[in-house]
Design an enzyme around this catalytic site. Sequence first.
Site, PDB file in Angstrom:
ATOM      1  N   GLU A 188      44.533  85.423  27.860  1.00  0.00           N
ATOM      2  CA  GLU A 188      44.239  84.977  26.487  1.00  0.00           C
ATOM      3  C   GLU A 188      43.981  86.131  25.526  1.00  0.00           C
ATOM      4  OE1 GLU A 188      40.751  82.465  27.316  1.00  0.00           O
ATOM      5  OE2 GLU A 188      39.541  83.908  26.216  1.00  0.00           O
TER       6      GLU A 188
ATOM      7  N   GLU B 138      39.531  81.520  35.728  1.00  0.00           N
ATOM      8  CA  GLU B 138      40.157  82.210  34.596  1.00  0.00           C
ATOM      9  C   GLU B 138      39.489  83.552  34.349  1.00  0.00           C
ATOM     10  OE1 GLU B 138      40.328  79.586  31.255  1.00  0.00           O
ATOM     11  OE2 GLU B 138      40.121  81.245  29.834  1.00  0.00           O
TER      12      GLU B 138
ATOM     13  N   ASN C 181      40.219  85.843  15.864  1.00  0.00           N
ATOM     14  CA  ASN C 181      38.793  85.540  15.713  1.00  0.00           C
ATOM     15  C   ASN C 181      37.943  86.812  15.576  1.00  0.00           C
ATOM     16  OD1 ASN C 181      36.372  84.193  15.695  1.00  0.00           O
ATOM     17  ND2 ASN C 181      36.701  83.103  17.626  1.00  0.00           N
TER      18      ASN C 181
ATOM     19  N   TYR D  95      28.572  81.925  27.587  1.00  0.00           N
ATOM     20  CA  TYR D  95      29.812  81.518  26.939  1.00  0.00           C
ATOM     21  C   TYR D  95      30.230  80.139  27.435  1.00  0.00           C
ATOM     22  CZ  TYR D  95      31.612  82.508  31.489  1.00  0.00           C
ATOM     23  OH  TYR D  95      31.818  82.469  32.839  1.00  0.00           O
TER      24      TYR D  95
ATOM     25  N   ARG E  87      48.150  83.130  30.485  1.00  0.00           N
ATOM     26  CA  ARG E  87      47.481  82.419  29.392  1.00  0.00           C
ATOM     27  C   ARG E  87      47.753  83.005  28.005  1.00  0.00           C
ATOM     28  NH1 ARG E  87      43.840  79.017  29.118  1.00  0.00           N
ATOM     29  NH2 ARG E  87      42.292  80.149  27.895  1.00  0.00           N
TER      30      ARG E  87
ATOM     31  N   HIS F 292      37.251  70.729  27.771  1.00  0.00           N
ATOM     32  CA  HIS F 292      36.101  71.615  28.001  1.00  0.00           C
ATOM     33  C   HIS F 292      34.840  70.811  28.204  1.00  0.00           C
ATOM     34  CE1 HIS F 292      37.171  75.762  26.275  1.00  0.00           C
ATOM     35  NE2 HIS F 292      38.261  75.178  26.688  1.00  0.00           N
TER      36      HIS F 292
ATOM     37  N   HIS G  71      35.441  84.421  32.222  1.00  0.00           N
ATOM     38  CA  HIS G  71      35.332  85.142  30.956  1.00  0.00           C
ATOM     39  C   HIS G  71      35.078  86.640  31.132  1.00  0.00           C
ATOM     40  CE1 HIS G  71      34.809  84.989  26.525  1.00  0.00           C
ATOM     41  NE2 HIS G  71      35.383  83.815  26.645  1.00  0.00           N
TER      42      HIS G  71
ATOM     43  N   ARG H  35      37.657  71.543  32.509  1.00  0.00           N
ATOM     44  CA  ARG H  35      37.038  72.838  32.787  1.00  0.00           C
ATOM     45  C   ARG H  35      35.524  72.633  32.735  1.00  0.00           C
ATOM     46  NH1 ARG H  35      37.027  78.130  28.724  1.00  0.00           N
ATOM     47  NH2 ARG H  35      34.915  77.589  28.152  1.00  0.00           N
TER      48      ARG H  35
ATOM     49  N   HIS I  43      46.256  79.583  26.193  1.00  0.00           N
ATOM     50  CA  HIS I  43      44.982  79.507  25.497  1.00  0.00           C
ATOM     51  C   HIS I  43      45.090  78.484  24.374  1.00  0.00           C
ATOM     52  CE1 HIS I  43      41.839  82.085  23.085  1.00  0.00           C
ATOM     53  NE2 HIS I  43      41.253  81.105  23.737  1.00  0.00           N
TER      54      HIS I  43
ATOM     55  N   ASP J  83      39.684  78.311  17.927  1.00  0.00           N
ATOM     56  CA  ASP J  83      39.954  79.426  17.007  1.00  0.00           C
ATOM     57  C   ASP J  83      41.458  79.717  16.913  1.00  0.00           C
ATOM     58  OD1 ASP J  83      39.523  80.272  19.685  1.00  0.00           O
ATOM     59  OD2 ASP J  83      39.266  82.337  19.056  1.00  0.00           O
TER      60      ASP J  83
ATOM     61  N   TRP K  10      32.115  90.556  27.084  1.00  0.00           N
ATOM     62  CA  TRP K  10      31.778  89.197  26.673  1.00  0.00           C
ATOM     63  C   TRP K  10      32.950  88.311  27.034  1.00  0.00           C
ATOM     64  CZ3 TRP K  10      33.603  85.273  23.445  1.00  0.00           C
ATOM     65  CH2 TRP K  10      32.739  84.150  23.377  1.00  0.00           C
TER      66      TRP K  10
ATOM     67  N   ASP L 163      36.116  79.061  33.778  1.00  0.00           N
ATOM     68  CA  ASP L 163      36.397  80.320  33.077  1.00  0.00           C
ATOM     69  C   ASP L 163      35.297  81.333  33.404  1.00  0.00           C
ATOM     70  OD1 ASP L 163      37.114  82.316  31.332  1.00  0.00           O
ATOM     71  OD2 ASP L 163      37.218  81.033  29.554  1.00  0.00           O
TER      72      ASP L 163
ATOM     73  N   GLU M 206      45.502  74.357  27.445  1.00  0.00           N
ATOM     74  CA  GLU M 206      44.108  74.155  27.037  1.00  0.00           C
ATOM     75  C   GLU M 206      44.084  73.355  25.735  1.00  0.00           C
ATOM     76  OE1 GLU M 206      42.057  77.803  26.156  1.00  0.00           O
ATOM     77  OE2 GLU M 206      40.087  76.851  26.248  1.00  0.00           O
TER      78      GLU M 206
HETATM   79  C1  CS2 Z   1      37.746  80.851  25.957  1.00  0.00           C
HETATM   80  C2  CS2 Z   1      37.731  80.948  24.462  1.00  0.00           C
HETATM   81  O1  CS2 Z   1      39.134  79.012  25.623  1.00  0.00           O
HETATM   82  C3  CS2 Z   1      38.800  79.872  26.395  1.00  0.00           C
HETATM   83  O2  CS2 Z   1      39.216  79.986  27.523  1.00  0.00           O
HETATM   84  O3  CS2 Z   1      37.830  82.004  26.666  1.00  0.00           O
HETATM   85  O4  CS2 Z   1      36.812  79.996  24.039  1.00  0.00           O
HETATM   86  C4  CS2 Z   1      37.371  82.301  23.854  1.00  0.00           C
HETATM   87  O5  CS2 Z   1      36.068  82.645  24.171  1.00  0.00           O
HETATM   88  C5  CS2 Z   1      37.545  82.225  22.382  1.00  0.00           C
HETATM   89  O6  CS2 Z   1      38.841  81.777  22.054  1.00  0.00           O
HETATM   90  C6  CS2 Z   1      37.268  83.576  21.753  1.00  0.00           C
HETATM   91  O7  CS2 Z   1      37.615  83.538  20.433  1.00  0.00           O
HETATM   92 MG    MG Z   2      38.995  81.830  28.413  1.00  0.00          MG
END
Ligand code: CS2
Ligand code: MG
Length: 403
Positions: free
Chosen positions: A263, A237, A38, A160, A284, A123, A213, A148, A313, A317, A403, A211, A340
Amino acid sequence: MSRIERAEVFVASPGRNFVTLRITTSDGVTGLGDATLNGRELAVASYLRDHLVPLLIDRDPARIEDMWQFLYKGAYWRRGPVTMTAISAVDTALWDIKGKVAGLPVYQLLGGRSRHGVTVYAHASGADVPSLLDDVERFLELGYRAVRAQAAVPEVGGTYGVRKGAGIYEPASTALPDEQPWDTDAYLGFAPTYLEAVRERFGFGFHLLHDVHHRLTPIEAAQFGKRVEGCRLFWMEDPTPAENQEAFRLIRRHTTTPIAVGEVFSSIWDVQQLITEQLIDYVRTTVVHAGGITHLRRIFDLAALYQVRTGSHGATDLSPVTLAAAVHLDTAVPNFGIQEYMPHAPETLEVFRSGVRFADGMLVPSEEPGLGVEYDAEAAARFPYQPRYLPVARRLDGSVHDW
Ligand code: CS2
Ligand code: MG
């Protein structure tokens, strides 16, 4: 001997950008691999087209392990997401071919079924707590056994993991990175309250995940994990960035909230200490970014020795090719934890026709030989690549944050 005759790289944007490798053998068997990274899609497409495709032609598609070693050691330069995503695509396509040649679904080649279904988590998100609670309810009604939960932090512009409107969650939505504000104190004050609200309203009869993140320091993550222990999370996470694997020792010392990481990592060495020192509970790493089925199996086998379970993960994407490969692997490995799952956009599923099926909160792999995914290149041509970047986070003082 069958040999690799052709390898094509497709870059298309059916719902979002995907890079796909299709290998064709001299016997006319085709295999698919996902090569989507991504925000850096074209770098992997070029790595494949310019550097790997010429190396594949005329080689034996049956020698999957040898091909992995050849591409990894042959690059000389080690690891890194671009290299590993390109190797993943080749490896996955060769497993697909091997399954088709054998007349068996890939999970059978990996040792056969260890379970009848792969438990997934959905999600749920909301711009505020009431809409998050509605979303959790919707997923529980759809039969999910694990959800989640993410909600937008009040007064902080971008968060996010929160869907805008009814559509699919898509963080990479702008032609240049969207620079979004971040306030750790506001998050630390707020996130535990909505996780508690979810448990208060729906009880403990399902797994609840969250998450972080990569937004916290180790000591902040320790505080967070301790504060939410009463919510009995399935995992928190990416509580802190994990390049420094040792940092997790500090978190572990203070909280029993389980931890999931991986991830953004691409090799066994990126998670080695986390696994062997039991600093995490779930790994992950994914098929597409961690060297394909061959290397991910190696990571999962290492994890099994330390009672670390899998939790791949599976955001949108990652293409349906990755999801299918993940579900085959998840079906076979003894130490599966959770998968996931974010359903792909209808345009994505028009281009990638996948035999993976959802029922009772679980995914099951296709019984078709190989991965059970077909790629419609003609349909894909209607969706040209569009430059899209993930956002960048900035703290309130303007400095860049993870991020
Ligand atoms: C996230 C993702 O799925 C997850 O746990 O962390 O949405 C992540 O932000 C994206 O795959 C980034 O491309
Ligand atoms: Mg994640």
